[in-house]
Design an enzyme around this catalytic site. Structure first.
Site, PDB file in Angstrom:
ATOM      1  N   GLU A  20      11.895   1.576  -5.988  1.00 60.32           N
ATOM      2  CA  GLU A  20      12.740   2.509  -5.881  1.00 60.32           C
ATOM      3  C   GLU A  20      14.517   1.765  -5.052  1.00 60.32           C
ATOM      4  O   GLU A  20      15.280   1.696  -5.855  1.00 60.32           O
ATOM      5  CB  GLU A  20      12.917   3.691  -4.930  1.00 60.32           C
ATOM      6  CG  GLU A  20      14.336   4.885  -4.854  1.00 60.32           C
ATOM      7  CD  GLU A  20      13.888   5.880  -4.269  1.00 60.32           C
ATOM      8  OE1 GLU A  20      12.602   6.051  -3.337  1.00 60.32           O
ATOM      9  OE2 GLU A  20      14.324   6.914  -3.648  1.00 60.32           O
TER      10      GLU A  20
ATOM     11  N   TYR B 222       8.636  13.029  -1.099  1.00 60.46           N
ATOM     12  CA  TYR B 222       8.689  12.312   0.525  1.00 60.46           C
ATOM     13  C   TYR B 222       8.868  13.077   1.589  1.00 60.46           C
ATOM     14  O   TYR B 222       8.223  13.269   2.390  1.00 60.46           O
ATOM     15  CB  TYR B 222       8.970  10.651   0.347  1.00 60.46           C
ATOM     16  CG  TYR B 222       8.483   9.228  -0.722  1.00 60.46           C
ATOM     17  CD1 TYR B 222       7.479   9.678  -1.639  1.00 60.46           C
ATOM     18  CD2 TYR B 222       8.447   8.578  -0.420  1.00 60.46           C
ATOM     19  CE1 TYR B 222       6.210   9.100  -1.851  1.00 60.46           C
ATOM     20  CE2 TYR B 222       7.764   7.159  -1.260  1.00 60.46           C
ATOM     21  CZ  TYR B 222       7.190   7.498  -1.996  1.00 60.46           C
ATOM     22  OH  TYR B 222       6.564   6.640  -2.684  1.00 60.46           O
ATOM     23  N   SER B 223      10.213  13.139   2.180  1.00 67.21           N
ATOM     24  CA  SER B 223      11.092  13.296   3.328  1.00 67.21           C
ATOM     25  C   SER B 223      10.658  15.044   3.257  1.00 67.21           C
ATOM     26  O   SER B 223      10.270  15.945   2.690  1.00 67.21           O
ATOM     27  CB  SER B 223      12.526  13.856   2.423  1.00 67.21           C
ATOM     28  OG  SER B 223      13.044  11.746   2.486  1.00 67.21           O
TER      29      SER B 223
ATOM     30  N   ASN C 143      20.851   2.692   5.676  1.00 69.66           N
ATOM     31  CA  ASN C 143      20.932   1.491   6.748  1.00 69.66           C
ATOM     32  C   ASN C 143      20.203   0.237   7.260  1.00 69.66           C
ATOM     33  O   ASN C 143      19.910  -0.333   7.485  1.00 69.66           O
ATOM     34  CB  ASN C 143      22.848   1.318   6.744  1.00 69.66           C
ATOM     35  CG  ASN C 143      23.388   1.079   5.369  1.00 69.66           C
ATOM     36  OD1 ASN C 143      22.913   0.904   4.766  1.00 69.66           O
ATOM     37  ND2 ASN C 143      24.840   1.093   5.809  1.00 69.66           N
ATOM     38  N   GLU C 144      19.940   1.622   8.012  1.00 70.25           N
ATOM     39  CA  GLU C 144      19.543   0.946  10.113  1.00 70.25           C
ATOM     40  C   GLU C 144      18.340   0.059   9.406  1.00 70.25           C
ATOM     41  O   GLU C 144      17.448  -0.371  10.230  1.00 70.25           O
ATOM     42  CB  GLU C 144      19.430   1.786  10.789  1.00 70.25           C
ATOM     43  CG  GLU C 144      21.344   2.429  11.119  1.00 70.25           C
ATOM     44  CD  GLU C 144      22.049   2.987   9.834  1.00 70.25           C
ATOM     45  OE1 GLU C 144      21.292   3.704   9.450  1.00 70.25           O
ATOM     46  OE2 GLU C 144      23.427   2.999  10.556  1.00 70.25           O
TER      47      GLU C 144
HETATM   48  C1  LIG Z   1      21.491  12.416  -1.880  1.00 72.22           C
HETATM   49  C2  LIG Z   1      19.647  12.483  -0.993  1.00 72.22           C
HETATM   50  C3  LIG Z   1      19.362  12.457  -2.254  1.00 72.22           C
HETATM   51  C4  LIG Z   1      17.922  12.525  -1.345  1.00 72.22           C
HETATM   52  N1  LIG Z   1      16.761  12.434  -2.500  1.00 72.22           N
HETATM   53  C5  LIG Z   1      15.570  12.467  -1.843  1.00 72.22           C
HETATM   54  C6  LIG Z   1      14.289  12.739  -3.208  1.00 72.22           C
HETATM   55  O1  LIG Z   1      14.587  13.490  -3.750  1.00 72.22           O
HETATM   56  N2  LIG Z   1      12.927  12.939  -2.075  1.00 72.22           N
HETATM   57  C7  LIG Z   1      12.994  12.256  -0.993  1.00 72.22           C
HETATM   58  O2  LIG Z   1      11.602  13.081  -0.480  1.00 72.22           O
HETATM   59  N3  LIG Z   1      14.123  11.995   0.320  1.00 72.22           N
HETATM   60  C8  LIG Z   1      15.224  12.042  -0.458  1.00 72.22           C
HETATM   61  N4  LIG Z   1      16.198  12.018   0.601  1.00 72.22           N
HETATM   62  C9  LIG Z   1      16.154  11.420   1.433  1.00 72.22           C
HETATM   63  C10 LIG Z   1      16.455  10.256   2.135  1.00 72.22           C
HETATM   64  O3  LIG Z   1      14.997   9.382   2.116  1.00 72.22           O
HETATM   65  C11 LIG Z   1      16.432  11.056   4.016  1.00 72.22           C
HETATM   66  O4  LIG Z   1      17.213  11.481   4.079  1.00 72.22           O
HETATM   67  C12 LIG Z   1      16.567   9.068   4.452  1.00 72.22           C
HETATM   68  O5  LIG Z   1      15.145   8.886   4.059  1.00 72.22           O
HETATM   69  C13 LIG Z   1      16.743   9.307   5.986  1.00 72.22           C
HETATM   70  O6  LIG Z   1      15.978  10.179   7.114  1.00 72.22           O
HETATM   71  P1  LIG Z   1      16.921  11.151   7.312  1.00 72.22           P
HETATM   72  O7  LIG Z   1      17.107  12.413   6.807  1.00 72.22           O
HETATM   73  O8  LIG Z   1      15.368  12.224   7.597  1.00 72.22           O
HETATM   74  O9  LIG Z   1      17.612  10.868   8.957  1.00 72.22           O
HETATM   75  P2  LIG Z   1      16.541  10.034  10.137  1.00 72.22           P
HETATM   76  O10 LIG Z   1      15.319   9.267   9.894  1.00 72.22           O
HETATM   77  O11 LIG Z   1      16.755  11.538  10.809  1.00 72.22           O
HETATM   78  O12 LIG Z   1      17.811   9.231  10.742  1.00 72.22           O
HETATM   79  C14 LIG Z   1      19.261   9.662  11.337  1.00 72.22           C
HETATM   80  C15 LIG Z   1      19.879   8.468  11.659  1.00 72.22           C
HETATM   81  O13 LIG Z   1      18.862   7.961  12.886  1.00 72.22           O
HETATM   82  C16 LIG Z   1      18.765   6.645  11.823  1.00 72.22           C
HETATM   83  N5  LIG Z   1      17.430   6.108  12.182  1.00 72.22           N
HETATM   84  C17 LIG Z   1      16.082   6.305  12.142  1.00 72.22           C
HETATM   85  N6  LIG Z   1      15.192   5.833  12.511  1.00 72.22           N
HETATM   86  C18 LIG Z   1      15.773   4.133  12.968  1.00 72.22           C
HETATM   87  C19 LIG Z   1      15.484   3.132  13.921  1.00 72.22           C
HETATM   88  N7  LIG Z   1      14.097   3.239  13.575  1.00 72.22           N
HETATM   89  N8  LIG Z   1      16.311   2.354  13.746  1.00 72.22           N
HETATM   90  C20 LIG Z   1      18.059   2.693  13.681  1.00 72.22           C
HETATM   91  N9  LIG Z   1      18.712   3.320  13.359  1.00 72.22           N
HETATM   92  C21 LIG Z   1      17.340   4.726  13.110  1.00 72.22           C
HETATM   93  C22 LIG Z   1      18.794   6.915  10.127  1.00 72.22           C
HETATM   94  O14 LIG Z   1      19.310   5.066   9.885  1.00 72.22           O
HETATM   95  C23 LIG Z   1      21.108   7.777  10.415  1.00 72.22           C
HETATM   96  O15 LIG Z   1      21.513   6.385  10.298  1.00 72.22           O
HETATM   97  C24 LIG Z   1      17.118  12.392  -0.685  1.00 72.22           C
HETATM   98  C25 LIG Z   1      18.043  11.673   0.166  1.00 72.22           C
HETATM   99  C26 LIG Z   1      19.834  12.200   0.292  1.00 72.22           C
HETATM  100  C27 LIG Z   1      20.586  12.577   0.918  1.00 72.22           C
END
Ligand SMILES: Cc1cc2nc3c(=O)[nH]c(=O)nc-3n(C[C@H](O)[C@H](O)[C@H](O)COP(=O)(O)OP(=O)(O)OC[C@H]3O[C@@H](n4cnc5c(N)ncnc54)[C@H](O)[C@@H]3O)c2cc1C
Length: 772
Positions: A628, A511-512, A750-751
């Site tokens: 999930e 996904y990500s 969380n957010e």
């Molecule tokens: C251990 C681990 C395993 C994972 N495994 C997978 C996997 O197998 N497959 C996969 O696809 N992904 C996986 N992920 C990814 C995960 O789903 C993403 O890290 C998550 O969705 C957050 O995206 P980001 O890291 O880009 O953070 P960002 O989206 O950049 O967020 C950064 C900060 O900004 C805040 N934020 C962002 N948008 C908003 C908003 N609209 N309002 C308020 N606050 C906001 C967030 O809450 C966060 O605190 C994994 C992540 C971890 C840590």
């Protein structure tokens, strides 16, 4: 234990809601508060005579309806929501359970029918464990005479009868339960001018008044435990209703109040605070219903008492939190007499001291946990015979199979420990499959075992208790499988489901992307269809858990060039072992590399491996995310009891168990554990049909609980927490601390969860999103 409300319960709850919305609306409450009696006699008449609420939990032999604790709790929740000014709580929720649990057969036969019919009302004290405030009793001929003073008696100025405990001998446990008419000679009541006028209190002085002793001494101690537990459950239900009303009032107000040119409900700071209220409310609702169900099971009175004590503490916290948030989010009008939040704030404050102070109750449970944790960390207290047999079957299978070469996997391979012997853990998946213990919640026609949520909870509890290793197959079993069952074609189901069930194929989630995290709809990986129907994929995924150990990956990609947002996406199934895919590990904060970057450079997905329609991949992706955030983590959560046990052991080893602060945090962690179990039983039962509104808080609750447990673990370890350890008593706690930081990030941070809860759960304005 089934926590889904049945049709009758829903009907009774809805009727109570409708009746009280009218009979006990804000003007009615304020009128009653200003009246001499503090009650509206006509409303009480209707409750007692027409609605039959007084006898809901009284058994049929005593003139009641015999509908049990859970149903009365539902009514009491509505009463709390509307601050019902009536003798309902003291008479029905405190006096009736006391008489039922403690009185002689004759006294029960005399008094319970009169309560059930609404003929008699009772005044009670709420001090400590209900017997905290006592009079003195002396024999007078065949009867007794009571003397003394009771400081705060609910309905002491208006009820027909006083139900009181009195000292009948020298010893602390030499007490008896007495009834004396309030109008008796020698009884005088002075109304107290309390802040919370919606529940009237009086100071009652008794001077040699004749009274009837009604207790059966043989039932007294155990009965007191039970009545106390029930009263705490009903008070918690009342506080649940009050908290809910605070949230409802706040939602209504913030939806109309404008500042900076828009309604204040649109500000994220406001939305998140409302979401936090809902999270606490739904947690409390699970705890009320779970504890009420336990009260109707064969659970030991002492166990029920501990559970009810923590429920009470949670209710105090929730009611106060929501009332003060309601004031804050109303701004200046929240500080006025005219608006209602202060009524709930005053009730929340007053209730802190009823039926035992919360901090003392927490301390008490902490002591039990520190001395005999096993008794509270096992979950079989309320098993039916059928569930007990199922539990024994799982335990027996695990004992027989987690041996020999698999013994080294015991308690290994969980979050933060994924790199332990993946090959052997894959074999373990096949071993599980041979016993029919994979995909236990899938329907049988999909190859699963078709277990109910209740049985799945038991299965995972026993799996965790036996030390079953972290599951290699959880992405296939918990995420892709349910999505394929829901959205996949017949051919896809036939091709992929059997190998997931058999533990032969392992999946990763694509996904990500670097530019698509929380904003998942921004994925840029491209899928282009070729003339032969196959799809060529180019782009990059990131944070892909276990990709290096997986055979297949499901990928969300953009198939319509120029499309934006959730439109024009495709959900593809792709083998990882092919030219054009490169997997690079990423080192995590705990030192391991559980996740990866996955690069796609002309990689191929077959035409028949599109799930759903091309362009409609978002629907599948969201359906999968529901799984999930819901049932997929059940197994992980059942492992939490083991982690809490490790924390308690570490606290004993370090001596910090004697620190009241640590002890109280341990008790609160246990309370959270119970809520997670009840959340699962309440929220996930109809998961196939999509999660309900309340389940939106499920992921937020467990992930934050887990993160807090990690912090507690470190505090318990003290300075040694900072030293990387191989000690099996320490290492898992360090992993817990580090890995749990990710729980509040993956599957929606969380957010984002708070956004979802406020928008989908509470109907608040949506965050601005780029136009699709
Ligand atoms: C251990 C681990 C395993 C994972 N495994 C997978 C996997 O197998 N497959 C996969 O696809 N992904 C996986 N992920 C990814 C995960 O789903 C993403 O890290 C998550 O969705 C957050 O995206 P980001 O890291 O880009 O953070 P960002 O989206 O950049 O967020 C950064 C900060 O900004 C805040 N934020 C962002 N948008 C908003 C908003 N609209 N309002 C308020 N606050 C906001 C967030 O809450 C966060 O605190 C994994 C992540 C971890 C840590």
């Amino acid at each position: 234990m089934n926590l889904t409300l049945n049709e009758d319960q829903i009907m009774i709850r809805d009727m109570a809601e409708r009746f009280l919305a009218d009979a006990s609306d804000s003007p009615a409450v304020r009128r009653a508060m200003d009246s001499d009696s503090g009650h509206d006699a006509a409303v009480w008449q209707q409750i007692g005579n027409e609605l039959g609420w007084c006898g809901v939990a009284i058994d049929e032999d005593h003139g009641g309806l015999g509908l049990g604790v859970s149903t009365l709790a539902l009514i009491q929740e509505q009463a709390g929501r509307r601050l019902l000014c009536a003798p309902f709580f003291a008479t029905v929720c405190v006096a009736a359970p006391l008489i039922d649990a403690i009185a002689t057969m004759e006294a029960r036969a005399q008094w319970l029918p009169q309560i059930a019919s609404g003929e008699q009302t009772f005044a009670v004290t709420l001090a400590g464990d209900l017997s905290g405030e006592r009079l003195n009793a002396v024999r007078a001929g065949d009867g007794w005479q009571l003397s003394g003073r009771l400081d705060q008696v609910v309905d002491g100025g208006s009820a027909d009868q006083l139900l009181v405990f009195a000292q009948v001998g020298e010893g602390d446990s030499d007490i008896g339960l007495f009834i004396l008419p309030r109008a008796s000679q020698g009884v005088s009541a002075r109304a107290l001018n309390t802040w919370d006028q919606a529940r009237r209190m009086a100071e009652v002085t008794v001077d040699n008044a004749a009274a009837t002793r009604i207790d059966d001494p043989a039932r007294l101690i155990e009965g007191l435990h039970r009545a106390m537990s029930l009263a705490r459950i009903y008070l918690a239900a009342e506080q649940l209703g009050a908290a809910q009303q605070c949230l409802d009032m706040t939602l209504e107000y913030t939806a109309t109040r404008k500042q900076f040119g828009r309604v204040i409900a649109g500000f994220q700071a406001v939305k998140h605070r409302c979401a936090q209220m809902m999270i606490r409310i739904e947690a409390l609702r699970s705890a009320v219903q779970g504890t009420a169900a336990m009260a109707m099971s064969d659970a030991a009175p002492v166990r029920l008492a501990l559970e009810a004590a923590m429920l009470r503490a949670r209710a105090v916290d929730t009611a106060f939190y929501c009332a003060q948030e309601a004031i804050q989010l109303h701004g200046g009008v929240g500080f006025t007499w005219e608006y209602d939040p202060h009524l709930y704030f005053k009730r929340a404050q007053a209730a802190q001291h009823w039926l035992g102070a919360a901090d003392r109750l927490i301390d008490g449970v902490g002591q039990v946990l520190s001395q005999a944790p096993a008794a509270l960390l096992t979950d079989n207290a309320d098993d039916t015979a059928e569930n007990a047999a199922f539990r024994a079957e799982v335990a027996q299978w695990m004992r027989a199979h987690l041996t020999g070469r698999f013994a080294s996997l015991q308690f290994r391979g969980g979050p933060g420990d994924e790199e332990v012997d993946p090959a052997l853990r894959k074999e373990w998946e096949r071993e599980l499959a041979s016993g029919g213990w994979t995909c236990v919640g899938w329907p049988q026609e999909a190859g699963g075992r078709g277990l109910s949520i209740q049985q799945q909870v038991i299965y995972f509890e026993e799996y965790a208790r036996a030390g079953g290793p972290g599951r290699m197959g959880h992405i296939g079993e918990g995420l892709l499988g349910p999505a394929l069952i829901r959205f996949g074609s017949k051919a896809q189901k036939q091709q992929f489901l059997p190998d997931i069930v058999a533990g032969k194929t392992f999946w990763a989630q694509g996904y990500s992307e670097p530019g698509a995290g929380s904003d998942l709809a921004n994925v840029q990986t491209r899928a282009e269809q070729q003339a032969d129907g196959r799809w060529v994929v180019n782009g990059q995924k990131i944070w892909t858990s276990l990709a290096h150990e997986s055979d297949w990956i499901f990928v969300l990609a953009r198939c319509e060039p120029g499309s934006k947002g959730h439109k024009g996406l495709i959900f593809l199934l792709m083998p990882l072992n092919q030219p054009g895919i490169e997997i690079r590990p990423i080192k995590q904060i705990g030192g391991g590399s559980e996740f990866n970057e996955v690069f796609f450079d002309g990689a191929i997905a077959q035409a028949e491996h599109v799930v759903g329609e091309p362009g409609d991949g978002w629907k599948v992706a969201m359906g999968l995310l529901e799984a999930e955030r819901g049932v997929s983590t059940l197994g992980q959560q059942m492992h939490f009891a083991h982690e809490l046990a490790l924390v308690i052991n570490a606290a004993k080893a370090s001596g910090r168990i004697n620190d009241p602060g640590i002890c109280s945090r341990i008790a609160q962690a246990w309370s959270g554990l119970r809520v997670m179990r009840y959340n699962a039983l309440r929220m996930l039962s109809s998961a196939e049909a999509g999660l309900g509104r309340e389940a939106l808080m499920y992921k937020y609750f467990w992930s934050n609980w887990h993160r807090d447990l990690g912090e507690l673990a470190m505090d318990v370890l003290g300075a040694q927490a900072a030293v990387i350890s191989d000690d099996p008593a320490i290492r898992p706690l360090q992993q817990l601390f580090f890995f749990s930081r990710s729980d509040t990030i993956y599957a929606g941070t969380n957010e984002i969860q708070l956004n979802l809860i406020s928008e989908r759960g509470l109907g608040m304005p949506r965050e601005a999103r780029p136009k699709a």
